[in-house]
Design an enzyme around this catalytic site. Sequence first.
Site, PDB file in Angstrom:
ATOM      1  N   THR A 120       0.746  -1.054   0.228  1.00 12.71           N
ATOM      2  CA  THR A 120      -0.092  -0.038   0.094  1.00 12.71           C
ATOM      3  C   THR A 120       0.799   1.313   0.136  1.00 12.71           C
ATOM      4  O   THR A 120       0.045   2.325  -0.148  1.00 12.71           O
ATOM      5  CB  THR A 120      -1.018  -0.191   1.465  1.00 12.71           C
ATOM      6  OG1 THR A 120      -1.676  -1.342   1.105  1.00 12.71           O
ATOM      7  CG2 THR A 120      -1.883   1.433   1.398  1.00 12.71           C
ATOM      8  N   CYS A 403      -5.020  -9.005   2.969  1.00 16.33           N
ATOM      9  CA  CYS A 403      -5.082  -8.742   2.076  1.00 16.33           C
ATOM     10  C   CYS A 403      -3.204  -8.363   2.118  1.00 16.33           C
ATOM     11  O   CYS A 403      -2.882  -8.030   1.395  1.00 16.33           O
ATOM     12  CB  CYS A 403      -5.212  -7.243   1.431  1.00 16.33           C
ATOM     13  SG  CYS A 403      -7.103  -8.477   0.141  1.00 16.33           S
ATOM     14  N   PHE A 404      -3.036  -7.908   3.261  1.00 17.03           N
ATOM     15  CA  PHE A 404      -1.509  -7.624   3.330  1.00 17.03           C
ATOM     16  C   PHE A 404      -1.261  -6.715   3.122  1.00 17.03           C
ATOM     17  O   PHE A 404       0.292  -6.703   2.862  1.00 17.03           O
ATOM     18  CB  PHE A 404      -0.692  -9.176   3.200  1.00 17.03           C
ATOM     19  CG  PHE A 404      -1.504 -10.785   3.545  1.00 17.03           C
ATOM     20  CD1 PHE A 404      -2.017 -10.723   4.913  1.00 17.03           C
ATOM     21  CD2 PHE A 404      -1.483 -11.169   2.126  1.00 17.03           C
ATOM     22  CE1 PHE A 404      -2.743 -12.174   4.194  1.00 17.03           C
ATOM     23  CE2 PHE A 404      -2.586 -12.400   2.380  1.00 17.03           C
ATOM     24  CZ  PHE A 404      -2.725 -12.537   3.284  1.00 17.03           C
ATOM     25  N   CYS A 405      -1.281  -5.604   3.297  1.00 17.94           N
ATOM     26  CA  CYS A 405      -0.998  -4.083   2.575  1.00 17.94           C
ATOM     27  C   CYS A 405      -0.402  -4.003   1.493  1.00 17.94           C
ATOM     28  O   CYS A 405       0.033  -3.200   0.926  1.00 17.94           O
ATOM     29  CB  CYS A 405      -0.580  -3.388   3.770  1.00 17.94           C
ATOM     30  SG  CYS A 405      -0.872  -3.234   4.950  1.00 17.94           S
ATOM     31  N   ASN A 406      -1.675  -5.213   0.852  1.00 14.07           N
ATOM     32  CA  ASN A 406      -0.746  -5.495  -1.150  1.00 14.07           C
ATOM     33  C   ASN A 406      -2.298  -5.609  -1.469  1.00 14.07           C
ATOM     34  O   ASN A 406      -2.283  -6.354  -1.779  1.00 14.07           O
ATOM     35  CB  ASN A 406      -0.048  -6.820  -0.951  1.00 14.07           C
ATOM     36  CG  ASN A 406       0.438  -6.770  -2.397  1.00 14.07           C
ATOM     37  OD1 ASN A 406       0.013  -5.939  -3.722  1.00 14.07           O
ATOM     38  ND2 ASN A 406       1.732  -7.333  -2.290  1.00 14.07           N
TER      39      ASN A 406
END
Length: 770
Positions: A120, A403-406
């Site tokens: 992100t 989403c794991f900051c992705n």
Amino acid sequence: MGDYTAEFTPDEQALIDAEFARLSDSTYLDHAGTTLYAHNQVSDAAQQLQRDVICNPHTCRVTGDYVDQVRYKILEFFNTNADEYHVVFTANASAALRLVADHFDFGTNGNFHYCQENHTSVLGMRQLVSANRIYMLTKDQILLNNGTPAGATAAAATAHSDNSLVVFSAQCNFSGYKMPLTVIEKIQQDGLREPGKCIDCKLQSDPGQSNYYVCLDAASYAASSPLDLRRHRPDYVCLSFYKIFGYPTGVGALLVSKRGAELLKKRFYGGGTVNFAYPHTMEHQLRSTFHERFEDGTLPFLSIVELLQGFQTLQRLVPGRSMERISRHVHSLARYCEQQLLQMQYPNGAPLVTLYNHAGYEDRMQQGGIVAFNVRTAAGDYVGFGEIASVAALHRILLRTGCFCNVGACQHFMNLNGDAMDAIYKLAGRICGDYYDLLDGRPTGAVRVSFGYMTRLQDVDRLLQMLRDSYLSVKWHQRLDFIEQRVQQLPKLLQQRAQQLRPQLLQLAIYPVKSCAALKMPASALTDQGLQYDREWMIVDLNGMALTQKRCTDLCLIQPRIVADQLQLHFNGDGSTTFVSVPLSLTDQATNSARCQSKVCRQSVEGYDCGDEVANWLCQQLGLDGLRLLRQSAQRRAPGDRQQLSLVNQAQFLLVNRASVRSLGFEEPLDETVDRFRSNIVIDTGVPFEELEFGQLRIGEVLFQVEGPCQRCDMICINQRTGQRSPDTLTTIARIQSGKMRFGIYISRLPNENRMQPQLACGDPITVLR
């Protein structure tokens, strides 16, 4: 065991285990989030703080010497030196990315390019960069440059007045895919073969030629892989040290090549970054040393000094090319995990998981120690990652979901287009980090496990055993009972999600006129006979016999609606807007109208004739003479005198499981197939035909007894939206059910002490009691 190859000797493994003895009763599998610190690492750091006087480096040169020592250690760790790279300390990798975005000089016509599968923080750079064009590159578009011979593109390595910046991750923190680092030099020399999709183009003219610079997000990669900056020389490298050492937090770095340093133009200046600054004029002079110009204010000097124990710990516990060995270790674990997951199947042969990766797990140079997946049911439906997080937490397994900051990788692997993204984030109100895990059955994120040098094979086996025990060996209601009985043990964020895991009442339908179309409702009151107004009316012919779709398929085109105190009947077959109404209430006039008798399933039923107007309308729409509409007038009981019935065939309610419908595999939309079975209640357990094993169940607060399976006739061959017949419906059920024509179950309501009029509503949780 399997394809796992041990990297550490027994003595090395024993030493590592001793340093992480605190993990004896838990399993940690989120090293992509942060790795763990060793016991003696923090003990040594504490002893140094207790022993030495470490103060502000602006006050004490000794502290400055410590900080410089750490800079040299960092450069050595990445196989480079101060002649090639500067080390600028930041709060973390995100701050390093921001520093580049704030200060990179694009010239008048430079472009900003970033990879879709990025953290992100890279997306956040778009808000700051001064580029006139912003492009999104897919992974494959970046890889196009890897096959380009030097000087092959129009942007070849002559100097230009404009500068473009390309940002991508060395390792995707979602999937663990490693970008081939040879692409760095190709982009620097030759530019991009494909610019990507223009996300924000302030100028529509041809961007022209440009110098290309590469910013490498190495936060995930450097945590478990060796980054050799003599071999691959990105202009900027962004790091977070807690991902490498576990401790301390709050310190990262931007490594800047001498080439890249020329393009970072400092504007803001803070304490310690200037030789002088006048308050009475704008005049100031920045420090000549590069890192001093960019490290505003006092550094987190205590945290920086504690990095020394991190370097020492890695060398002590994993001696000899530490990062190379760690890379082999975590890749071996990931490959083993992937292979074991692929072998897990339900009795019907359906796979337990769907894996998300680009290149498989054979090549360590392409895949790191991360495994991303989603669990599926035997019917192929997705299990929400919130449920997996709950089950894992109760087994004391720490993993990551979402989403794991992705979000770009999430979008790619979940195959989400722009409309789907809007549905998730704008319409459904999902936010990053929540447990909104499914949208119309599609996953909005995944489960991620990732490994570090202290991860053991038995840690992976514990994860695998949890999945076997929780999904391959038990039914869903047993698993949910396990979660609900222990819900207070879950973290607060998961407690609410755990309470929503039970299957819910998905669809509620009544059929006011027997054999006519369904009226789907968000909620319905319950009467002694079933759902209110369900099958209270029926159409009879000249002989007083009930008219059904077996004789007249156009009945499914008569659509009932309840408007105020009227039952309206609309005909959907001719596109007309005409309708007819009958009152819902049994007035004295209706009660005194003609009484008639008919039969339903060989039982006599009494009804009131609803009059000539509706009768004439029915005759006109259906093309038949002598039709009348009757409303049931007396109580009717099922055989055995146990339950009151409306004009239903056999029981008060008919329940259908979408998982069973899905298993039929028809090409038509699933909702159309569900409608064929004309059920009152639709649920989805994820397991086909599991409903046939139910004894009692609770829907919301209402208790039901299962009366038995519904024996089907050829009426289910009629598409309820068109009236067209397709005989394969019945033959498919007969094949799946070994010749038996069973589909759905009859249920009846059991007495309830609650004196309030009960109701059912979509969203009510389903609990199987026996």
